[in-house]
Design a protein around this motif. Sequence first.
Motif, PDB file in Angstrom:
ATOM      1  N   PRO A  67       0.765  -1.211  -0.236  1.00  0.00           N
ATOM      2  CA  PRO A  67      -0.107  -0.330   0.490  1.00  0.00           C
ATOM      3  C   PRO A  67       1.274   1.088   0.001  1.00  0.00           C
ATOM      4  N   ALA A  68       0.637   2.491  -0.454  1.00  0.00           N
ATOM      5  CA  ALA A  68       1.074   3.125  -0.903  1.00  0.00           C
ATOM      6  C   ALA A  68       1.181   4.380   0.617  1.00  0.00           C
ATOM      7  N   ALA A  69       2.433   5.165   0.890  1.00  0.00           N
ATOM      8  CA  ALA A  69       2.016   5.664   1.556  1.00  0.00           C
ATOM      9  C   ALA A  69       0.990   6.576   2.320  1.00  0.00           C
ATOM     10  N   GLY A  70       0.666   7.019   1.351  1.00  0.00           N
ATOM     11  CA  GLY A  70      -0.573   8.618   1.429  1.00  0.00           C
ATOM     12  C   GLY A  70      -2.201   6.666   1.286  1.00  0.00           C
ATOM     13  N   MET A  71      -2.211   6.282   1.612  1.00  0.00           N
ATOM     14  CA  MET A  71      -3.464   5.616   2.050  1.00  0.00           C
ATOM     15  C   MET A  71      -3.961   5.560   2.996  1.00  0.00           C
ATOM     16  N   ILE A  72      -5.063   6.012   3.435  1.00  0.00           N
ATOM     17  CA  ILE A  72      -5.933   6.788   5.049  1.00  0.00           C
ATOM     18  C   ILE A  72      -6.908   5.794   4.869  1.00  0.00           C
ATOM     19  N   ILE A  73      -7.262   5.685   6.382  1.00  0.00           N
ATOM     20  CA  ILE A  73      -8.753   4.887   6.888  1.00  0.00           C
ATOM     21  C   ILE A  73      -8.820   6.388   7.951  1.00  0.00           C
ATOM     22  N   ASP A  74      -9.900   6.840   7.972  1.00  0.00           N
ATOM     23  CA  ASP A  74     -10.710   7.234   8.527  1.00  0.00           C
ATOM     24  C   ASP A  74     -11.658   6.922   9.492  1.00  0.00           C
ATOM     25  N   PRO A  75     -11.399   6.210  10.799  1.00  0.00           N
ATOM     26  CA  PRO A  75     -12.113   5.226  11.296  1.00  0.00           C
ATOM     27  C   PRO A  75     -12.426   5.772  12.725  1.00  0.00           C
ATOM     28  N   HIS A  76     -13.488   7.066  11.942  1.00  0.00           N
ATOM     29  CA  HIS A  76     -14.452   7.383  12.907  1.00  0.00           C
ATOM     30  C   HIS A  76     -14.863   8.834  12.218  1.00  0.00           C
ATOM     31  N   ALA A  77     -16.219   8.318  11.547  1.00  0.00           N
ATOM     32  CA  ALA A  77     -16.696   9.237  10.663  1.00  0.00           C
ATOM     33  C   ALA A  77     -18.155   8.893  10.757  1.00  0.00           C
ATOM     34  N   HIS A  78     -19.526  10.082  10.865  1.00  0.00           N
ATOM     35  CA  HIS A  78     -20.634   9.861  11.091  1.00  0.00           C
ATOM     36  C   HIS A  78     -21.008  10.241   9.274  1.00  0.00           C
ATOM     37  N   MET A  79     -20.257   9.212   8.361  1.00  0.00           N
ATOM     38  CA  MET A  79     -21.547   9.897   7.004  1.00  0.00           C
ATOM     39  C   MET A  79     -22.631  10.032   6.696  1.00  0.00           C
ATOM     40  N   ILE A  80     -23.355   9.433   7.386  1.00  0.00           N
ATOM     41  CA  ILE A  80     -24.663   9.567   7.297  1.00  0.00           C
ATOM     42  C   ILE A  80     -25.503  11.048   7.524  1.00  0.00           C
ATOM     43  N   SER A  81     -24.782  11.605   7.783  1.00  0.00           N
ATOM     44  CA  SER A  81     -24.492  13.811   7.564  1.00  0.00           C
ATOM     45  C   SER A  81     -24.184  14.464   6.466  1.00  0.00           C
ATOM     46  N   ARG A  82     -22.832  12.920   6.572  1.00  0.00           N
ATOM     47  CA  ARG A  82     -22.146  14.162   5.157  1.00  0.00           C
ATOM     48  C   ARG A  82     -22.516  14.005   3.829  1.00  0.00           C
ATOM     49  N   THR A  83     -22.372  14.891   2.778  1.00  0.00           N
ATOM     50  CA  THR A  83     -22.608  14.654   1.559  1.00  0.00           C
ATOM     51  C   THR A  83     -21.687  13.939   0.013  1.00  0.00           C
ATOM     52  N   THR A  84     -22.301  13.410  -0.676  1.00  0.00           N
ATOM     53  CA  THR A  84     -21.973  12.304  -1.823  1.00  0.00           C
ATOM     54  C   THR A  84     -20.565  13.564  -1.844  1.00  0.00           C
ATOM     55  N   ASP A  85     -20.563  14.330  -2.303  1.00  0.00           N
ATOM     56  CA  ASP A  85     -18.942  15.155  -1.858  1.00  0.00           C
ATOM     57  C   ASP A  85     -17.937  15.448  -1.433  1.00  0.00           C
ATOM     58  N   ASP A  86     -18.394  14.433   0.394  1.00  0.00           N
ATOM     59  CA  ASP A  86     -17.756  14.502   1.324  1.00  0.00           C
ATOM     60  C   ASP A  86     -16.585  13.418   0.619  1.00  0.00           C
ATOM     61  N   TYR A  87     -17.296  12.410   0.225  1.00  0.00           N
ATOM     62  CA  TYR A  87     -17.189  10.871  -0.419  1.00  0.00           C
ATOM     63  C   TYR A  87     -16.176  11.295  -1.389  1.00  0.00           C
ATOM     64  N   GLU A  88     -16.291  11.797  -2.619  1.00  0.00           N
ATOM     65  CA  GLU A  88     -15.514  12.293  -3.989  1.00  0.00           C
ATOM     66  C   GLU A  88     -14.258  12.846  -3.110  1.00  0.00           C
ATOM     67  N   ALA A  89     -14.943  14.020  -2.193  1.00  0.00           N
ATOM     68  CA  ALA A  89     -12.997  14.509  -1.760  1.00  0.00           C
ATOM     69  C   ALA A  89     -11.882  13.441  -0.780  1.00  0.00           C
ATOM     70  N   MET A  90     -12.909  12.669  -0.310  1.00  0.00           N
ATOM     71  CA  MET A  90     -12.048  11.982   0.503  1.00  0.00           C
ATOM     72  C   MET A  90     -11.483  11.310  -0.035  1.00  0.00           C
TER      73      MET A  90
END
Length: 375
Positions: A67-90
């Motif tokens: 895996p590249a050093a830039g791969m990220i896991i966000d292990p605490h994110a309440h995505m039900i309250s976020r938009t699809t734009d947030d998913y795309e940016a992440m």
Amino acid sequence: MTKSPLNDSFACDAGTLQELMAGKTLTCPCCDGPLTAEKLARLLGDVQRLANDRQEQAGPASNGSAPAAGMIIDPHAHMISRTTDDYEAMAKAGVVAVIEPAFWLGQPRTNVGSYIDYFTMISGFERFRAGQFGIRHYCTIGLNPKEANNEALAEAVIDALPRFLVKEGVVAMGELGYDEQTPLEDKALRAQIELAKEYSLPIMIHTPHRDKRAGTLRTMSVLKEHNFDPSRCVIDHNNEETIREVLDQGYWCAFSIYPQTKMGSERMAALVESYGPGQLIVDSACDWGVSDPLAVAKTARLMAQRGISADAIRKVVYGNALSVYGLNGEMDEQHWLAPAAIDQRTLYEGNSVLRGGQTPRIEEPGRPVDELRIV
């Protein structure tokens, strides 16, 4: 004159250039006038900055074997309250997976059916929605301490939890812990610790916003009373007050990078420098409030700028979360290293992530590892 490691470029000041150009004349290519040492130094500085920006955006080369050093896991994110734009940016920033902890809605729920629908959504449709934008979604299930003080309702919710603890993609119980540190919160915490043991699940702990240190110590004492293995438990929302004792007792120590509260990126980088990356985890805790779904990526980038090693950064924004939340086998690195195709024509119980007239995104399985960078 000094030689830069980036593309063997040169960086030097006007004084050095004056020595180098002694007795020599250079002509400006645009006006044929004399090119002074000051002008040449400024030009070389501008070119070097462009080279640095390009190198930073591209990231280190990968041979594709890991895996590249830039791969990220966000292990605490309440995505039900976020938009699809947030998913795309992440996804663009290198986030390959998120974990969505069971949370409160901002106002009290009044019946157990509300919880059941919520648990169903974060373990079902939200998992589908994230996948349609290239991110693997997991969740944790539990009764949040803020909602444990309605005793009859809390008992009904805890009775309903087992049907969700065995669902695909459920990686832990959480968020559990204390809010106001009441007897009813204590009762709910203890009951759910026993459920986690019964179902062989790790635990995600919410530490209280008020009287944090005392609440954190009390939580760890309760976990010890119930003989819960610290290596299977993440204590979240830590700060400088709590880190030493959490680490000393063997727990995973997580930090939420949340604007103006909890923990900031600069402070987080300083903690990694002081304590090392061994048991530390970084998350965004992004929710329906003022929060940033790119907080983990931004913190990783800041740590790189401060000279923290790529291996240390990888641990705190990727490897450590995978180690603990992968314990029950539901979270696996192959889920994003060899992902399913993205086809936004796909329906979930008759529903699509698209609206009428929108063009579906359709991609073959797999994203090149080299594309996953902190940007």
